[in-house]
Design a protein around this motif. Structure first.
Motif, PDB file in Angstrom:
ATOM      1  N   PHE A  18       0.826  -1.199   0.000  1.00 26.93           N
ATOM      2  CA  PHE A  18       0.000   0.000   0.000  1.00 26.93           C
ATOM      3  C   PHE A  18       0.864   1.254   0.000  1.00 26.93           C
ATOM      4  O   PHE A  18       0.496   2.276  -0.567  1.00 26.93           O
ATOM      5  CB  PHE A  18      -0.876  -0.043   1.257  1.00 26.93           C
ATOM      6  N   LEU A  19       2.022   1.174   0.658  1.00 24.35           N
ATOM      7  CA  LEU A  19       2.868   2.362   0.760  1.00 24.35           C
ATOM      8  C   LEU A  19       3.858   2.471  -0.389  1.00 24.35           C
ATOM      9  O   LEU A  19       4.307   3.569  -0.708  1.00 24.35           O
ATOM     10  CB  LEU A  19       3.616   2.351   2.092  1.00 24.35           C
ATOM     11  N   THR A  20       4.244   1.338  -1.012  1.00 22.41           N
ATOM     12  CA  THR A  20       5.272   1.430  -2.045  1.00 22.41           C
ATOM     13  C   THR A  20       4.688   1.465  -3.459  1.00 22.41           C
ATOM     14  O   THR A  20       5.120   2.269  -4.277  1.00 22.41           O
ATOM     15  CB  THR A  20       6.246   0.246  -1.943  1.00 22.41           C
ATOM     16  N   LEU A  21       3.713   0.596  -3.738  1.00 19.53           N
ATOM     17  CA  LEU A  21       3.213   0.528  -5.116  1.00 19.53           C
ATOM     18  C   LEU A  21       2.697   1.873  -5.618  1.00 19.53           C
ATOM     19  O   LEU A  21       3.038   2.284  -6.729  1.00 19.53           O
ATOM     20  CB  LEU A  21       2.128  -0.551  -5.232  1.00 19.53           C
ATOM     21  N   PRO A  22       1.882   2.591  -4.830  1.00 18.76           N
ATOM     22  CA  PRO A  22       1.417   3.894  -5.339  1.00 18.76           C
ATOM     23  C   PRO A  22       2.562   4.851  -5.610  1.00 18.76           C
ATOM     24  O   PRO A  22       2.512   5.614  -6.566  1.00 18.76           O
ATOM     25  CB  PRO A  22       0.516   4.421  -4.218  1.00 18.76           C
ATOM     26  N   VAL A  25       4.060   3.873  -8.875  1.00 17.61           N
ATOM     27  CA  VAL A  25       3.182   4.296  -9.965  1.00 17.61           C
ATOM     28  C   VAL A  25       3.255   5.812 -10.134  1.00 17.61           C
ATOM     29  O   VAL A  25       3.316   6.327 -11.256  1.00 17.61           O
ATOM     30  CB  VAL A  25       1.731   3.843  -9.698  1.00 17.61           C
ATOM     31  N   GLY A  26       3.282   6.522  -9.001  1.00 15.91           N
ATOM     32  CA  GLY A  26       3.327   7.976  -9.081  1.00 15.91           C
ATOM     33  C   GLY A  26       4.606   8.463  -9.744  1.00 15.91           C
ATOM     34  O   GLY A  26       4.586   9.353 -10.599  1.00 15.91           O
ATOM     35  N   GLN A  27       5.726   7.843  -9.358  1.00 11.09           N
ATOM     36  CA  GLN A  27       6.998   8.232  -9.963  1.00 11.09           C
ATOM     37  C   GLN A  27       6.995   7.891 -11.453  1.00 11.09           C
ATOM     38  O   GLN A  27       7.456   8.686 -12.282  1.00 11.09           O
ATOM     39  CB  GLN A  27       8.133   7.503  -9.240  1.00 11.09           C
ATOM     40  N   ALA A 229      -2.639  15.160   0.774  1.00  7.76           N
ATOM     41  CA  ALA A 229      -1.770  14.052   0.370  1.00  7.76           C
ATOM     42  C   ALA A 229      -2.534  12.730   0.425  1.00  7.76           C
ATOM     43  O   ALA A 229      -2.340  11.860  -0.425  1.00  7.76           O
ATOM     44  CB  ALA A 229      -0.551  13.999   1.274  1.00  7.76           C
ATOM     45  N   PHE A 230      -3.416  12.602   1.411  1.00 10.19           N
ATOM     46  CA  PHE A 230      -4.225  11.385   1.514  1.00 10.19           C
ATOM     47  C   PHE A 230      -5.083  11.217   0.270  1.00 10.19           C
ATOM     48  O   PHE A 230      -5.204  10.124  -0.275  1.00 10.19           O
ATOM     49  CB  PHE A 230      -5.125  11.458   2.756  1.00 10.19           C
ATOM     50  N   PHE A 231      -5.696  12.308  -0.174  1.00 10.10           N
ATOM     51  CA  PHE A 231      -6.521  12.220  -1.384  1.00 10.10           C
ATOM     52  C   PHE A 231      -5.667  11.820  -2.581  1.00 10.10           C
ATOM     53  O   PHE A 231      -6.063  10.974  -3.385  1.00 10.10           O
ATOM     54  CB  PHE A 231      -7.205  13.559  -1.660  1.00 10.10           C
ATOM     55  N   LEU A 232      -4.492  12.428  -2.685  1.00 12.01           N
ATOM     56  CA  LEU A 232      -3.611  12.089  -3.808  1.00 12.01           C
ATOM     57  C   LEU A 232      -3.197  10.628  -3.730  1.00 12.01           C
ATOM     58  O   LEU A 232      -3.216   9.903  -4.730  1.00 12.01           O
ATOM     59  CB  LEU A 232      -2.360  12.972  -3.777  1.00 12.01           C
ATOM     60  N   LEU A 233      -2.853  10.204  -2.513  1.00 13.83           N
ATOM     61  CA  LEU A 233      -2.446   8.816  -2.337  1.00 13.83           C
ATOM     62  C   LEU A 233      -3.599   7.899  -2.732  1.00 13.83           C
ATOM     63  O   LEU A 233      -3.392   6.878  -3.404  1.00 13.83           O
ATOM     64  CB  LEU A 233      -2.048   8.588  -0.880  1.00 13.83           C
ATOM     65  N   ALA A 234      -4.815   8.291  -2.351  1.00 12.90           N
ATOM     66  CA  ALA A 234      -5.984   7.478  -2.712  1.00 12.90           C
ATOM     67  C   ALA A 234      -6.079   7.348  -4.222  1.00 12.90           C
ATOM     68  O   ALA A 234      -6.404   6.277  -4.746  1.00 12.90           O
ATOM     69  CB  ALA A 234      -7.252   8.101  -2.142  1.00 12.90           C
ATOM     70  N   GLU A 235      -5.773   8.427  -4.926  1.00 12.03           N
ATOM     71  CA  GLU A 235      -5.854   8.360  -6.387  1.00 12.03           C
ATOM     72  C   GLU A 235      -4.850   7.343  -6.930  1.00 12.03           C
ATOM     73  O   GLU A 235      -5.184   6.527  -7.795  1.00 12.03           O
ATOM     74  CB  GLU A 235      -5.578   9.738  -6.989  1.00 12.03           C
ATOM     75  N   TYR A 236      -3.622   7.369  -6.385  1.00 10.57           N
ATOM     76  CA  TYR A 236      -2.615   6.461  -6.922  1.00 10.57           C
ATOM     77  C   TYR A 236      -2.851   5.024  -6.486  1.00 10.57           C
ATOM     78  O   TYR A 236      -2.615   4.092  -7.248  1.00 10.57           O
ATOM     79  CB  TYR A 236      -1.212   6.955  -6.545  1.00 10.57           C
ATOM     80  N   VAL A 237      -3.324   4.845  -5.231  1.00 14.32           N
ATOM     81  CA  VAL A 237      -3.702   3.490  -4.850  1.00 14.32           C
ATOM     82  C   VAL A 237      -4.839   3.026  -5.753  1.00 14.32           C
ATOM     83  O   VAL A 237      -4.915   1.858  -6.135  1.00 14.32           O
ATOM     84  CB  VAL A 237      -4.135   3.427  -3.373  1.00 14.32           C
ATOM     85  N   GLY A 238      -5.713   3.964  -6.108  1.00  7.08           N
ATOM     86  CA  GLY A 238      -6.810   3.629  -7.018  1.00  7.08           C
ATOM     87  C   GLY A 238      -6.277   3.091  -8.336  1.00  7.08           C
ATOM     88  O   GLY A 238      -6.806   2.100  -8.868  1.00  7.08           O
ATOM     89  N   ILE A 239      -5.228   3.714  -8.853  1.00  8.00           N
ATOM     90  CA  ILE A 239      -4.644   3.201 -10.108  1.00  8.00           C
ATOM     91  C   ILE A 239      -4.169   1.773  -9.900  1.00  8.00           C
ATOM     92  O   ILE A 239      -4.440   0.881 -10.711  1.00  8.00           O
ATOM     93  CB  ILE A 239      -3.459   4.080 -10.558  1.00  8.00           C
ATOM     94  N   VAL A 240      -3.463   1.559  -8.787  1.00  6.03           N
ATOM     95  CA  VAL A 240      -2.959   0.215  -8.519  1.00  6.03           C
ATOM     96  C   VAL A 240      -4.113  -0.773  -8.444  1.00  6.03           C
ATOM     97  O   VAL A 240      -4.062  -1.871  -9.021  1.00  6.03           O
ATOM     98  CB  VAL A 240      -2.142   0.211  -7.212  1.00  6.03           C
ATOM     99  N   VAL A 275      -0.671  -2.294 -17.069  1.00  7.58           N
ATOM    100  CA  VAL A 275      -1.977  -1.625 -17.102  1.00  7.58           C
ATOM    101  C   VAL A 275      -1.862  -0.219 -16.528  1.00  7.58           C
ATOM    102  O   VAL A 275      -2.451   0.731 -17.058  1.00  7.58           O
ATOM    103  CB  VAL A 275      -3.029  -2.451 -16.334  1.00  7.58           C
ATOM    104  N   ALA A 276      -1.078  -0.081 -15.456  1.00  6.90           N
ATOM    105  CA  ALA A 276      -0.888   1.255 -14.878  1.00  6.90           C
ATOM    106  C   ALA A 276      -0.258   2.193 -15.893  1.00  6.90           C
ATOM    107  O   ALA A 276      -0.612   3.376 -15.979  1.00  6.90           O
ATOM    108  CB  ALA A 276      -0.036   1.174 -13.614  1.00  6.90           C
ATOM    109  N   PHE A 277       0.645   1.633 -16.682  1.00  4.06           N
ATOM    110  CA  PHE A 277       1.256   2.453 -17.738  1.00  4.06           C
ATOM    111  C   PHE A 277       0.196   2.927 -18.725  1.00  4.06           C
ATOM    112  O   PHE A 277       0.193   4.090 -19.138  1.00  4.06           O
ATOM    113  CB  PHE A 277       2.329   1.638 -18.466  1.00  4.06           C
TER     114      PHE A 277
END
Lengths: 320, 200, 172
Positions: A18-22, A25-27, A229-240, A275-277
């Protein structure tokens, strides 16, 4: 291994993912988007090609002042980011990484659980939108609610198609039942699921709820610091999450060209990142849809296609 | 809704971004990597103080009046001459680069090649007042001015050369040539009203 | 008293408490949010009773869709942030009806079962539920589908008055 140790290990693994994959993906998004636009992207943070940019961003967010507008509904306003983040964390619990027991919490009706929990995210959007006491936030929230309600239907229908094909609601079961020719047979459902998933996590070109040229930043307008930041993180976890679900449901999860038993987790991760790509790629390539085009796409294209796919799946299942 | 047309556009959009991604980026890593500028790019204006005669052409032609010139007269006694000559001495020559728009007219109009373009461009300041470069500062830029390009061997010969050649060929005809003497005659005429202007 | 009993009690308390807050709060939108808590607690009750599928259906339909629609509608009106003081409808008739019905049902159930214990049926998995719904309960299920379809069509007809209108009316 005692039960509690195993449980702790599994939860730790999920939190780690949860902490690394987003962040990864974000990077990737930073870099891929930059290169698609002929830029280089972050180059300084961390030294080598700006690999630590998101960590630096996180540190910045932590240091920023946490502002709650005076007119806001304080408890609701403060709770919303957590409600936005939590469903995705729960979803990560049931996504199978590899064959056998390589899943944090195998669930008999994993697919249903995932769809139900992802649907809760919209409550967070409505909470933040209304509690911000800001008309742009409210408009963004209303758009988000209309969008999420609409797109949940094709999402569920296309997922139902693949569940019907596999004859199970368990995510591991679906992966086990998956065969390469499903790629062809379930292609419409995959397209619908992916597009609806994009809309569900409000990624461009479906980001009307946050449309920065119209609504400042939609329901996130009033948020600062860690809550933003939580909202942003939610977006990237959402991608994952959406990438992982597409992988598990339609791309065969851990099934790869060789070594499924040992390299399954690798195949899953590779597919998830592929898929994330594509998610990032679509964001760079397409302009934002207009609000009416969004609803039109959902109700006049995606829902009929997914219904047709359901009929096709049912027919093939009965025939086989 | 023409589905075919839509699909084509969507694919084209994806292709464009993908193609751009695999090409090298356009970004210049400026502070780390010096930009590759053309040798005669216009960065800053340099002053060769010895060449300046305080004719004020540059200050007058400057569209936004960013050149400030002060001077005084000095008498130079030339041994053997009938009377002492007058010479303008430059006291102040400032260019305010916060106003300058880099049109280069001053460099163009300078009749004695006292102003030059230098490609140096890294002279930003924290205080806008520091962008007023005085003549020492402007003189320092002279070191960065690239040498003039070599004469094009196929080009027309320079004016000095043709004039010299013509004079050498026909000493009598030189007086009749309009270019040289006409300018000469005018030049003393111009400073003539200047003493009056300077004293007033 | 097993852990499951404790959980049931706690979730029941949360559900009842949140339900009470829904009807007593003066914050319009918060009432909807309390409803989310209440319905989620009910879903938790289902989970404790091993009816997994029903629990997640509850979350998907009620939390994810019905309450969202409700909140959506409330936000379209001029719901203020903070208490609305004009919510002065007398609450006691509703309290009487609701409390009476709840109390009556409780008495009825308690009287019917007393201290007899019922074995939990096997877990309410999707497979078992499907077998039951499409086995013994297939007729009510189909009837419900037809009812929902009729409601759907009715909604479309009501929301689009030009359907079924004569050409002259349409022109107007």
């Amino acid at each position: 291994m005692p039960l509690w140790l195993e449980l702790t290990l599994r939860i730790a693994a999920v939190v780690g993912a949860f902490l690394t994959l987003p962040l990864i993906v974000g990077q990737t998004e930073h870099k891929v988007m930059a290169h698609m636009q002929g830029r280089l992207g972050p180059m300084y943070a961390g030294g080598f090609h700006g690999w630590a940019q998101l960590i630096a961003d996180g540190l910045k967010f932590v240091q920023k002042e946490d502002i709650t507008p005076r007119a806001a509904d304080r408890p609701v306003f403060r709770l919303a980011p957590v409600v936005a983040l939590l469903p995705y964390l729960l979803v990560l619990l049931v996504i199978p990484l590899g064959p056998g027991d390589l899943v944090a919490q195998p669930l008999d009706i994993g697919l249903f659980f995932v769809l139900a929990v992802v649907g809760v995210g919209v409550v967070a959007v409505l909470m933040s939108a209304w509690a911000s006491a800001n008309k742009y936030s409210l408009l963004g929230g209303l758009r988000a609610a209309a969008q999420l309600l609409g797109y949940e239907l094709p999402l569920v229908l296309s997922a139902a198609s693949v569940a019907m094909a596999a004859g199970t609601l368990s995510l591991s079961g679906i992966v086990e039942a998956w065969q390469p020719w499903w790629l062809l047979w379930q292609a419409p459902a995959m397209a619908v699921f992916f597009v609806a998933g994009l809309a569900e996590i409000r990624r461009p070109p479906f980001d009307m709820p946050v449309a920065d040229s119209e609504l400042v930043f939609g329901y996130m307008t009033e948020y600062t610091g860690l809550r933003f930041a939580f909202f942003l993180l939610a977006e990237y976890v959402g991608i994952v999450v959406i990438a992982a679900l597409t992988t598990v449901l339609f791309l065969g999860g851990w099934q790869g060209p060789f070594g499924d038993a040992h390299l399954g987790w690798l195949w899953t991760l590779l597919k998830v990142f592929a898929v994330a790509f594509v998610v990032i790629w679509l964001r760079v390539s397409y302009p934002r849809l207009r609000e009416d085009q969004l609803q039109r796409l959902c109700w006049l294209v995606l829902v009929p296609v997914s219904l047709g796919q359901l009929v096709l799946t049912a027919a093939v299942r009965v025939a086989l | 809704m023409s589905e075919g047309g839509h699909g084509q556009g969507l694919v084209k959009g994806l292709a464009v971004t993908l193609k751009t991604m695999v090409r090298p980026a356009q970004t210049q890593q400026y502070p780390d990597v010096a930009p590759e500028l053309p040798p005669r790019s216009r960065g800053v204006i340099a002053l060769l103080e010895e060449n300046c005669t305080v004719c004020m052409l540059c200050a007058r032609e400057c569209p936004d009046w960013c050149i400030y010139i002060d001077s005084h007269k000095e008498e130079v006694v030339v041994p053997g001459a009938a009377r002492p000559r007058q010479r303008n001495v430059l006291d102040r020559f400032d260019i305010d680069f916060s106003l300058c728009m880099y049109c280069g007219i001053c460099v163009e109009v300078c009749p004695f090649d006292a102003l030059y373009w230098s490609p140096e461009f890294e002279y930003s300041e924290y205080d806008i007042r520091d962008l007023l470069h005085d003549k020492q500062h402007l003189g320092q830029w002279m070191a960065t001015v690239p040498p003039p390009p070599a004469h094009d061997p196929h080009g027309e010969a320079s004016k000095e050369e043709t004039t010299a050649a013509r004079r050498a060929a026909a000493p009598g005809a030189a007086r009749g040539a309009p270019a040289g003497p006409a300018v000469r005659r005018e030049r003393p005429a111009r400073p003539a009203p200047e003493p009056g202007g300077a004293e007033a | 008293m097993t852990g499951a009993d404790l959980l049931l009690l706690a979730l029941g308390a949360v559900a009842v408490g949140a339900g009470l807050l829904v009807v007593t709060t003066r914050h319009l939108v918060r009432a909807g949010l309390y409803l989310v808590v209440c319905l989620a607690a009910v879903a938790g009750l289902y989970l404790v009773l091993t009816a997994e599928l029903v629990a997640w259906v509850q979350v998907l339909i009620y939390v994810g869709a019905v309450v969202v629609l409700l909140l959506f509608a409330v936000m379209l009106t001029r719901a203020p942030i903070g208490a609305s003081d004009d919510l002065d409808r007398p609450g006691w008739p509703a309290a009487l009806v609701g409390g009476g019905a709840g109390l009556g049902l409780a008495v009825l159930l308690v009287d019917a079962f007393r201290w007899s214990t019922v074995e939990l049926p096997e877990a309410g998995t999707a497979e078992r539920l499907g077998a039951i719904v499409f086995g013994s309960w297939v007729l009510p299920f189909e009837l419900l589908s037809v009812l929902l379809l009729a409601a759907l069509i009715g909604a479309i007809v009501l929301s689009r008055p030009e359907i079924g209108a004569s050409p002259e009316e349409e022109r107007r």
